[in-house]
Design an enzyme around this catalytic site. Sequence first.
Site, PDB file in Angstrom:
ATOM      1  N   LYS A   1      -7.817   2.037  13.532  1.00 45.52           N
ATOM      2  CA  LYS A   1      -8.128   1.939  12.105  1.00 45.52           C
ATOM      3  C   LYS A   1      -7.853   0.500  11.672  1.00 45.52           C
ATOM      4  CE  LYS A   1      -7.807   4.339   7.739  1.00 45.52           C
ATOM      5  NZ  LYS A   1      -7.512   3.250   6.824  1.00 45.52           N
TER       6      LYS A   1
ATOM      7  N   GLU B   1       3.683   1.841  -1.246  1.00 49.06           N
ATOM      8  CA  GLU B   1       4.243   2.160  -2.572  1.00 49.06           C
ATOM      9  C   GLU B   1       3.161   2.747  -3.466  1.00 49.06           C
ATOM     10  OE1 GLU B   1       7.480   1.956  -3.469  1.00 49.06           O
ATOM     11  OE2 GLU B   1       7.740   1.408  -1.356  1.00 49.06           O
TER      12      GLU B   1
ATOM     13  N   CYS C   1      23.203 -30.449   6.374  1.00 50.05           N
ATOM     14  CA  CYS C   1      22.943 -29.387   7.340  1.00 50.05           C
ATOM     15  C   CYS C   1      24.057 -28.335   7.254  1.00 50.05           C
ATOM     16  CB  CYS C   1      22.888 -29.972   8.742  1.00 50.05           C
ATOM     17  SG  CYS C   1      22.880 -28.714  10.040  1.00 50.05           S
TER      18      CYS C   1
ATOM     19  N   GLU D   1     -10.475   5.694  17.950  1.00 51.38           N
ATOM     20  CA  GLU D   1     -10.702   4.290  17.598  1.00 51.38           C
ATOM     21  C   GLU D   1      -9.476   3.755  16.879  1.00 51.38           C
ATOM     22  OE1 GLU D   1     -14.206   4.199  15.155  1.00 51.38           O
ATOM     23  OE2 GLU D   1     -15.358   5.396  16.587  1.00 51.38           O
TER      24      GLU D   1
ATOM     25  N   ASP E   1       0.819  -1.216   0.000  1.00 44.06           N
ATOM     26  CA  ASP E   1       0.000   0.000   0.000  1.00 44.06           C
ATOM     27  C   ASP E   1       0.848   1.259   0.000  1.00 44.06           C
ATOM     28  OD1 ASP E   1      -1.974  -1.779   0.183  1.00 44.06           O
ATOM     29  OD2 ASP E   1      -2.810  -1.070   2.102  1.00 44.06           O
TER      30      ASP E   1
ATOM     31  N   LYS F   1     -12.243  10.945  15.955  1.00 47.44           N
ATOM     32  CA  LYS F   1     -13.519  11.493  15.480  1.00 47.44           C
ATOM     33  C   LYS F   1     -14.020  12.499  16.504  1.00 47.44           C
ATOM     34  CE  LYS F   1     -14.703   7.144  13.204  1.00 47.44           C
ATOM     35  NZ  LYS F   1     -15.501   5.909  13.234  1.00 47.44           N
TER      36      LYS F   1
HETATM   37  S1  IVH Z   1     -14.917   5.828   9.868  1.00 44.02           S
HETATM   38  C1  IVH Z   1     -16.588   9.169   7.686  1.00 44.02           C
HETATM   39  N1  IVH Z   1     -13.627   4.317  11.565  1.00 44.02           N
HETATM   40  O1  IVH Z   1     -10.890   3.350   6.858  1.00 44.02           O
HETATM   41  C2  IVH Z   1     -15.698   8.169   8.220  1.00 44.02           C
HETATM   42  N2  IVH Z   1     -13.220   4.014   9.253  1.00 44.02           N
HETATM   43  O2  IVH Z   1     -10.711   5.679   4.586  1.00 44.02           O
HETATM   44  C3  IVH Z   1     -15.947   6.863   7.640  1.00 44.02           C
HETATM   45  N3  IVH Z   1     -11.623   2.183   8.766  1.00 44.02           N
HETATM   46  O3  IVH Z   1     -13.234   2.798   4.338  1.00 44.02           O
HETATM   47  C4  IVH Z   1     -15.067   5.790   8.127  1.00 44.02           C
HETATM   48  N4  IVH Z   1     -11.276   1.597  10.863  1.00 44.02           N
HETATM   49  O4  IVH Z   1     -12.581   0.863   5.763  1.00 44.02           O
HETATM   50  C5  IVH Z   1     -13.816   4.612  10.256  1.00 44.02           C
HETATM   51  N5  IVH Z   1     -12.582   3.015  13.192  1.00 44.02           N
HETATM   52  C6  IVH Z   1     -12.788   3.321  11.906  1.00 44.02           C
HETATM   53  C7  IVH Z   1     -12.146   2.631  10.860  1.00 44.02           C
HETATM   54  C8  IVH Z   1     -12.363   3.007   9.536  1.00 44.02           C
HETATM   55  C9  IVH Z   1     -10.988   1.334   9.589  1.00 44.02           C
HETATM   56  C10 IVH Z   1     -11.473   2.173   7.301  1.00 44.02           C
HETATM   57  C11 IVH Z   1     -12.739   2.016   6.536  1.00 44.02           C
HETATM   58  C12 IVH Z   1     -12.837   3.175   5.622  1.00 44.02           C
HETATM   59  C13 IVH Z   1     -11.456   3.718   5.621  1.00 44.02           C
HETATM   60  C14 IVH Z   1     -11.498   5.193   5.535  1.00 44.02           C
END
Ligand code: IVH
Length: 692
Positions: A123, A37, A429, A121, A35, A307
């Site tokens: 990701k 790259e 070996c 949170e 990713d 968020k």
């Molecule tokens: S929120 C408006 N929360 O990241 C916000 N996304 O580029 C919408 N992802 O497509 C997403 N963990 O696949 C949100 N805790 C999390 C997340 C998360 C992974 C991924 C998700 C999304 C991409 C955002």
Amino acid sequence: MTTREDATREAAALGEQLRRHAHLYYVLDAPELPDAEYDKLFQRLQALEAEHPELRTSDSPTQRVGGKVLEGFAKVRHKVPMLSIRTETDITPGGASAFDARVRKELGLAEDGPQVEYVCELKFDGLAVNLRYEQGVLVQAATRGDGEIGEDVTQSIRTVQQIPLRLHGHAPPVVEVRGEVYMRRDDFEALNERQREKIAAGQKNEKVFVNPRNAAAGAVRQLDPAIAASRPLSFFAYGLGEVSSPEQGGPDCATQFDWLQQFHAWGFPIGTQTQRARGAIELIAFHETIARQRDALPYDIDGVVYKVDSLELQRRLGFVSREPRWAVAHKYPAQEQLTEVLGIEVQVGRTGKLTPVAKLAPIFVGGVTVTNATLHNEDEARRKDVRVGDTVIVRRAGDVIPEVVGVLPESAARPAQQRGPVFTMPRKCPVCGSDALREEGEVDYRCTGGLFCGAQRKEAILHFAARRALDIEGLGDRLVEQLVDANLIRTLPDLYKLGFTTLAGLDRMADKSAKNLVDALEASKKTTLPRFLFGLGIRHIGESTAKDLAKHFGKLDAIMDATEEQLLEVNDVGPVVAKSLRTFFDQPHNREVVEQLRACGLNWEEGEPATRAPKPLAGKTFVITGTLPTLSRDEAKDKLETAGAKVAGSVSKKTDYLVAGAEAGSKLDKALELGVAVIDEARMLEILENGL
Ligand code: IVH
């Protein structure tokens, strides 16, 4: 500043590369590039387009939000678009401060004004899905697709155990829960193990997945739900799509945090690490805490997400293009990187397993600098076709050993004479020169010089000293480590040369313990043949096989000199055990060690070989047919063979007896025709008992 012509050419080339890699990633679930790259290429194109806006055509990869809709799936238009999050590429704590500063500015908060509250949170690194529930029942699941239109993956999503098919508790008329479908690292490893077995068994259409996200995406977009079900997926809920208003029966949540609790109450897993935070300082603290925990998590994450907690503030902040201003993803170092293979070495593990390891140009991946990556075994190394000089994708996730995921196609496409040789496992070996052996049905080669091999020294000594072997009390893990590292023991006989003074001079060794160990070593010299045999640590020779061998042969020399055929005559010794014994005693080093141990005074009582079990039916041929009243056919065959008879599959003139049970068919006819004696089970048992 790039000239216009150069920029046009470069943008066209980048566009083509990005389109190809996006197709591999989103449509075929078979990415060729890490990713990071891909992101570099993408960012380079963005930069060029910023410099020369006329290059930003509507079909440029930068103008597309997400993936592509797959053929073969019904399309789903999302009621509420599925947005992406802005990614903070500054992976230092500064990234969190920059986000907080932007939010404060947009909200018009003074420098000394109140702190903004956030939800932090993880990701998760998987695939985003939208789950639509009507009257509490899951009616549709869709991938994100391009954010507007996704693919209907309801069938495969229904196989995910962690996703409720019916919401728990009070359900609104309509709600869409969004979250990440992902695969745990252990599930991923197990799945790939199964895939490798299938490939080894010749199943051509199977593949090994490059990482858990790729495997999860492949499983979700699997048209056959039975296959999807066999790929273990997990889920975390983190967002909301369409939902009935509180007036229509929807929940009345004022914050992201409240929503997460609501998802949990409906039966969804939510991230266990989720935390509320106030202001930049607490965001930074969260980023740092999770960075420390990242390796120990059971699944991959590529960053954290901040968020703004209050939904009211979220509304005020709104969006820029397709990204909300109220959320940001704050990344960690990538877990996959590109680097060059400088060499391929074979390492020998503590148990003698030979592993090919790629020596790499140092590369920062998953937060550490990596210079070695495993290629697992010979088959894997050859399947991936890794050669010296190749550029490879290296993956390091969690505390898993870094591995080579694959070779960049550009490298693999080089003319053969410019590439290093195909990997082959050495047959000796690399540490001790003993034969390396790969047993049938196994993927690994093993060194057969267990007692002599430097790599296996510690393990071999511990095994020899174990209670069920020579039972040398006080010779534990730490002591063996110390003795071997200080070069005081190289092979087993050295143990018996350790004197009181040497031992008492070791770290943490009191005089009394040294004396006890000397006594224990002395006492261990008087042993039994099975203990000694077991203590040698020959592969596949457990305690009970050692006993059977001792009983059958009586003397160690007889065992060391027995042919495979002779070994096969022993109870419970099959071809694998016989071969293992034979190879072990064929290594001159191993024999030397045995001789030296005897010279040190190790002794046991030797016995006479067990009188051969009588073989009263030797030379007789039996055939079994039909259903016997008490024995299975295999049991009957076993009994006859133990008594020396040959058991054939079909009746011929050479057959002496046909043992016939109920519903005997053509074999019985044939026997009667040829005048072969026909007996029943009772008569067979009587013959076995009393002879013919
Ligand atoms: S929120 C408006 N929360 O990241 C916000 N996304 O580029 C919408 N992802 O497509 C997403 N963990 O696949 C949100 N805790 C999390 C997340 C998360 C992974 C991924 C998700 C999304 C991409 C955002």
